[in-house]
Design a protein around this motif. Structure first.
Motif, mmCIF file in Angstrom:
data_model
loop_
_atom_site.group_PDB
_atom_site.id
_atom_site.type_symbol
_atom_site.label_atom_id
_atom_site.label_comp_id
_atom_site.label_asym_id
_atom_site.label_seq_id
_atom_site.Cartn_x
_atom_site.Cartn_y
_atom_site.Cartn_z
ATOM 1 N N ILE A 133 8.779 7.443 -10.522
ATOM 2 C CA ILE A 133 8.151 6.156 -10.857
ATOM 3 C C ILE A 133 6.756 6.014 -10.255
ATOM 4 C CG2 ILE A 133 9.220 4.865 -8.940
ATOM 5 C CD1 ILE A 133 9.569 2.529 -10.964
ATOM 6 N N ASN A 134 6.549 6.599 -9.074
ATOM 7 C CA ASN A 134 5.213 6.459 -8.461
ATOM 8 C C ASN A 134 4.147 7.209 -9.258
ATOM 9 O OD1 ASN A 134 5.743 4.765 -6.097
ATOM 10 N ND2 ASN A 134 7.095 6.452 -5.491
ATOM 11 N N ARG A 135 4.550 8.309 -9.894
ATOM 12 C CA ARG A 135 3.610 9.019 -10.775
ATOM 13 C C ARG A 135 3.268 8.116 -11.970
ATOM 14 N NH1 ARG A 135 4.156 12.659 -14.902
ATOM 15 N NH2 ARG A 135 6.407 12.894 -14.639
ATOM 16 N N GLY A 136 4.263 7.393 -12.431
ATOM 17 C CA GLY A 136 4.019 6.455 -13.537
ATOM 18 C C GLY A 136 2.983 5.405 -13.154
ATOM 19 N N TYR A 137 3.095 4.885 -11.924
ATOM 20 C CA TYR A 137 2.104 3.882 -11.492
ATOM 21 C C TYR A 137 0.741 4.514 -11.226
ATOM 22 C CZ TYR A 137 4.740 -0.300 -11.953
ATOM 23 O OH TYR A 137 5.410 -1.352 -12.517
ATOM 24 N N ILE A 149 4.547 2.840 -26.159
ATOM 25 C CA ILE A 149 4.987 3.700 -25.052
ATOM 26 C C ILE A 149 4.125 4.955 -25.001
ATOM 27 C CG2 ILE A 149 6.903 5.022 -24.059
ATOM 28 C CD1 ILE A 149 8.833 3.075 -25.340
ATOM 29 N N THR A 150 3.408 5.122 -23.887
ATOM 30 C CA THR A 150 2.568 6.310 -23.716
ATOM 31 C C THR A 150 3.389 7.457 -23.165
ATOM 32 O OG1 THR A 150 0.857 4.751 -23.045
ATOM 33 C CG2 THR A 150 0.358 7.090 -22.758
ATOM 34 N N GLN A 151 4.221 7.144 -22.179
ATOM 35 C CA GLN A 151 4.948 8.200 -21.482
ATOM 36 C C GLN A 151 6.225 7.632 -20.854
ATOM 37 O OE1 GLN A 151 2.154 10.397 -19.069
ATOM 38 N NE2 GLN A 151 3.754 11.765 -18.329
ATOM 39 N N THR A 152 7.228 8.506 -20.717
ATOM 40 C CA THR A 152 8.448 8.069 -20.037
ATOM 41 C C THR A 152 8.610 8.862 -18.735
ATOM 42 O OG1 THR A 152 9.816 9.637 -21.256
ATOM 43 C CG2 THR A 152 9.607 7.446 -22.197
ATOM 44 N N GLY A 158 0.797 -1.226 0.000
ATOM 45 C CA GLY A 158 0.000 0.000 0.000
ATOM 46 C C GLY A 158 0.824 1.268 0.000
ATOM 47 N N ALA A 159 2.133 1.139 0.211
ATOM 48 C CA ALA A 159 2.990 2.333 0.239
ATOM 49 C C ALA A 159 3.585 2.568 -1.146
ATOM 50 C CB ALA A 159 4.114 2.143 1.252
ATOM 51 N N PRO A 160 3.889 3.840 -1.467
ATOM 52 C CA PRO A 160 4.594 4.070 -2.737
ATOM 53 C C PRO A 160 5.980 3.435 -2.702
ATOM 54 C CG PRO A 160 4.210 6.143 -1.532
ATOM 55 C CD PRO A 160 3.639 5.051 -0.705
ATOM 56 N N LEU A 161 6.565 3.247 -3.860
ATOM 57 C CA LEU A 161 7.935 2.736 -3.900
ATOM 58 C C LEU A 161 8.854 3.769 -3.262
ATOM 59 C CD1 LEU A 161 7.984 1.230 -7.511
ATOM 60 C CD2 LEU A 161 7.749 0.010 -5.338
ATOM 61 N N SER A 162 9.850 3.287 -2.561
ATOM 62 C CA SER A 162 10.771 4.159 -1.836
ATOM 63 C C SER A 162 12.061 4.314 -2.651
ATOM 64 C CB SER A 162 11.051 3.509 -0.470
ATOM 65 O OG SER A 162 12.033 4.222 0.215
ATOM 66 N N ILE A 163 12.365 5.551 -3.012
ATOM 67 C CA ILE A 163 13.557 5.793 -3.849
ATOM 68 C C ILE A 163 14.761 5.947 -2.913
ATOM 69 C CG2 ILE A 163 14.523 7.190 -5.723
ATOM 70 C CD1 ILE A 163 11.700 6.024 -6.332
ATOM 71 N N GLU A 164 15.681 5.002 -2.996
ATOM 72 C CA GLU A 164 16.798 4.974 -2.050
ATOM 73 C C GLU A 164 18.092 4.601 -2.753
ATOM 74 O OE1 GLU A 164 16.021 2.442 1.335
ATOM 75 O OE2 GLU A 164 13.865 2.836 1.213
#
Ligand code: CXF
Ligand code: ZN
Length: 369
Positions: free
Chosen positions: A350-354, A341-344, A12-18
């Motif tokens: 990445i969370n905006r992509g999802y 490909i719709t968008q890059t 349920g959490a967004p991906l964590s960019i680390e």
């Protein structure tokens, strides 16, 4: 070395960019700089807890292509500088399935949600020193990854790597389902339920096979319209029993020769089954949440109509055979890749992509590095 990665830490959490650390490749492994990785719905199922994985944190991402930067001492057939597509099921090369050329059925396949490398070790660590898993033994949502050579296929360097990433999952899954699993023949009629990353490629796979009628079904009319540009002859936005009725109306009451269930099998399999002609094929290409344990198909109906219900992972074809062939079809102009490909996005986005995938905006979002 350090590398930036998008980690699944909690349902349920967004991906964590680390920034994580990556060990050097072991003897049969490769260090790969990821060039592009697709945002497939399967990773979203993991984020939502619908597809359980054995550990967290875990670097998700399984539709990736990149450039080999280092190789272990025992690697054969792959060199530094090679361009590779990574496969979400490894081909160990030794099991009964790989020995028959059926790498999509590799005995190691069931371990791809465990998080470990092919040899069971962990080569990623977070800032607290905890092991970080790799989804599908790939962990493609990262600037760099280390994979076993069993997960890499060398491709020609003239293929753009953003397009090469697409033939790691959605394209072979869809095209192979039509060509290899269902064996669609010239003149056949086809129904594709769910025109996302898999379904749109079933549409173009059916077109490659010469299907005369290709009915694209999606509750999103933008997707059914787009499907026409990939070869669909009809678009329907109905679902449930109304979908069955619409398809029967389009096929003179007979149903289609082949129906493909490319989204939400619990809701779409029975309507697709009932929209299929007697002795036809119903092919499931989509995954179902672990929590759903069965789908009801009346056994007498199955018996009496003599239809076949079948699964197709990786398009029921070895990625080692299919990926180079798909790239040849791209080169000859017979397979659309750029149009998928719709968008890059950047990895940080990445969370905006999802979010865009969930909102139905994307056919394929791709993170490019
Ligand atoms: C999936 C199939 C089920 C396991 C993870 C990968 N394939 C593509 O999305
Ligand atoms: Zn996928």
């Amino acid at each position: 070395m350090d590398t930036l990665a998008a980690l699944f830490r909690a349902v349920g959490a967004p991906l964590s960019i680390e920034t994580i650390t990556l060990d050097a490749p072991k003897p049969t492994e490769l260090l790969v700089r990821i060039a592009a990785v697709g945002l497939c719905r399967t990773d979203l199922h993991v984020m939502r807890g619908e597809r359980r994985v054995a550990m967290s944190p875990m670097t998700l991402g399984h539709e990736a292509a990149g450039v080999v930067e280092a190789i272990g001492a025992d690697v054969t057939g792959v060199a530094v500088g090679d361009h590779v597509v990574l496969t979400f099921i490894p081909g160990c090369g030794r099991c009964r399935w790989c020995s028959k050329g059926l790498h999509h059925l590799c005995a190691e396949g069931p371990r791809i949600t465990q998080g470990g490398q092919l040899d069971g070790t962990y080569c990623r660590h977070d800032r607290l020193g905890r092991d970080v898993g790799a989804f599908c033994m790939i962990g493609g949502f990262a600037e760099r990854t280390v994979v076993d050579q069993a997960s890499a296929i060398v491709i020609d360097k003239d293929i753009p790597l953003d397009l090469a990433a697409l033939v790691a999952c959605g394209v072979p899954a869809g095209v192979g389902a039509a060509r290899v699993r269902a064996k669609v023949k010239p003149g056949d009629s086809v129904l594709v339920v769910g025109c996302g990353g898999d379904g749109m490629n079933v549409v173009q796979g059916a077109r490659l096979c010469g299907a005369a009628t290709i009915i694209a079904a999606d509750i999103n009319p933008t997707k059914t319209e787009l499907a026409r540009t990939f070869g669909a002859t009809h678009g329907v936005t109905e679902h449930g029993e109304a979908l069955t009725r619409a398809v029967l109306a389009l096929t003179g009451g007979i149903g289609v020769d082949h129906a493909f269930v490319c989204i939400d099998p619990p809701a779409t399999l029975l309507p697709a089954f009932r929209a299929t002609a007697k002795a036809g094929n119903v092919v499931v290409t989509a995954i179902t949440p672990d929590t759903v344990k069965q789908i009801d198909v009346p056994p007498l109906e199955l018996f009496a109509t003599q239809k076949a219900i079948m699964g197709a992972v990786y398009g029921f074809t070895s990625p080692r055979l299919q990926i180079p062939e798909l790239l040849r079809l791209y080169r000859s102009g017979d397979l659309k890749l750029r149009e998928l490909i719709t968008q890059t996005y950047s990895l940080e986005d990445i969370n905006r992509g999802y979010d865009d995938l969930e909102a139905g905006k994307n056919l394929r979002g791709v993170v490019v590095f």
